[in-house]
Design a protein around this motif. Structure first.
Motif, short mmCIF file in Angstrom:
data_model
loop_
_atom_site.label_atom_id
_atom_site.label_comp_id
_atom_site.label_asym_id
_atom_site.label_seq_id
_atom_site.Cartn_x
_atom_site.Cartn_y
_atom_site.Cartn_z
N ARG A 1 61.03 -34.29 -14.43
CA ARG A 1 59.87 -35.10 -14.01
C ARG A 1 59.65 -36.25 -14.98
N PRO A 2 59.69 -37.50 -14.49
CA PRO A 2 59.51 -38.64 -15.39
C PRO A 2 58.22 -38.58 -16.22
N ILE A 3 57.15 -38.04 -15.63
CA ILE A 3 55.88 -37.98 -16.38
C ILE A 3 56.03 -37.13 -17.65
N ASN A 4 56.89 -36.11 -17.58
CA ASN A 4 57.09 -35.26 -18.76
C ASN A 4 57.71 -36.03 -19.91
N TRP A 5 58.55 -37.01 -19.57
CA TRP A 5 59.16 -37.83 -20.63
C TRP A 5 58.11 -38.64 -21.35
N LYS A 6 57.11 -39.10 -20.60
CA LYS A 6 56.03 -39.88 -21.23
C LYS A 6 55.36 -39.00 -22.32
N TYR A 7 55.15 -37.73 -21.99
CA TYR A 7 54.51 -36.83 -22.97
C TYR A 7 55.46 -36.50 -24.12
#
Ligand SMILES: Nc1ncnc2c1ncn2[C@@H]1O[C@H](COP(=O)(O)OP(=O)(O)OP(=O)(O)O)[C@@H](O)[C@H]1O
Ligand SMILES: O=C(O)C1=C[C@@H](O)[C@@H](O)[C@H](O)C1
Length: 301
Positions: A187-193
């Motif tokens: 999930r791309p959002i997980n990379w942000k975190y």
């Protein structure tokens, strides 16, 4: 010669060619480590020279010795990790990396069974960080159900939502080593975190992963539940497909520790001979390389 007595437990053959123009002699590098188990019999050494050098901020007494051909130690070069005292090396590397990290978290990513929890615990202890297993964090957050139960009762997307929420919360807390779930990378959002900290991939061949997982069974791995096949085949089939699908996502990491590379560089034929401590040391080495090459290293967050 007295300087070496009672000294070397570790030795290293650095050249197999005859040394310094003397026939039937070999150049040998001896690391002096104050212990009473010399690998070279001192009477076989015909010439030696001592030097103090610093290896990864640790002072070592290096002795370049020349000994008779058939007496040269049979160790291959590169076996630093198996020869040196692993826990001291781990501490030394951790000290060097701590100041560069400035409190930032380490997110270990990799396929299931790649050793994120095993290595993560060792790393956290060495750095004085807390250790968090993201799967366990999710299990607690949803009322103590296991990952398998969550998948069975609520489906994978519910698990993924909770996994993202866990990573969001974890990314705001400094000084943690986080063992992420094997699928956190999709999930791309997980990379942000995760990119709030340093992301490190533990890259392990699928065959080795399948052997590790088969040894403990696939019950706790819902994505490896297949109807037929022995535990190794089931694990291998599932992991192979997942690894292929995820290879691009894993490539987003800041640093990679490849067990195959580590085995080659350490002169080991089997990656199962690489200890979790040696892997933790390599994680620190790769983080240091990444942070030193990255001028945007900032204070957390
Ligand atoms: N370097 C190693 N050599 C051999 N076995 C290992 C090594 N590291 C871990 N293992 C074994 O592999 C299995 C999986 O390890 P671990 O739980 O640390 O992986 P993980 O990446 O956290 O897995 P998951 O993502 O599924 O939680 C365990 O049985 C562990 O003992
Ligand atoms: O690779 C995956 O997708 C998973 C790995 C495990 O850590 C768990 O997060 C779950 O079993 C899913």
């Amino acid at each position: 010669m007295e300087a070496m007595r009672g000294g070397c437990s570790m030795s290293f053959q650095i050249s197999t060619s005859p040394g310094g123009g003397k026939p039937n002699t070999h150049n040998v590098l001896v690391l002096n480590k104050n212990c009473n188990n010399p690998l070279i019999n001192f009477k076989d050494i015909c010439h030696w020279k001592s030097n103090t050098v610093t290896i990864r901020k640790r002072k070592c007494n290096l002795i370049f010795a020349r000994c008779c051909e058939d007496k040269a130690p049979k160790l291959e070069s590169g076996k630093f990790y198996s020869c040196l005292d692993g826990s001291r090396l781990l501490k030394t590397n951790a000290q060097a990396v701590t100041s560069l990290l400035n409190g930032r978290c380490i997110f270990l990513v990799g396929m299931m069974g790649s050793g994120k929890s095993t290595v993560g615990k060792i790393l956290s202890e060495a750095l004085g960080y807390s250790f968090v297993d993201s799967d366990k964090y999710v299990e607690q957050a949803v009322g103590g159900r296991s990952v398998t139960q969550i998948f069975q009762q609520c489906g994978e997307s519910f698990f993924r939502e909770n996994e993202s929420e866990a990573l969001r919360k974890l990314s705001s807390v400094p000084q943690q080593v986080v063992a992420t779930g094997g699928g956190a990378v999709i999930r791309p959002i997980n990379w942000k975190y995760m990119k709030q900290g340093i992301t490190v991939l533990l890259s392990v061949p699928v065959d080795a992963l399948a052997r590790r997982i088969a040894a403990v069974g696939t019950d706790s791995r819902p994505l490896l539940h297949f109807d037929s096949g022995d535990p190794y085949t089931k694990a291998f089939m599932g992991l192979f497909t997942l690894a292929k699908k995820r290879s691009e996502a894993y490539a987003n990491v800041d640093a990679t520790v490849s067990l195959l590379d580590l085995a080659v560089n350490s002169g080991l034929e089997d990656i199962s001979d690489i200890t979790p401590t040696a892997i933790a040391i390599e994680v620190l080495v790769q983080i240091e390389k990444y942070l030193k090459g990255n001028s945007s290293s900032q204070m957390f967050p």
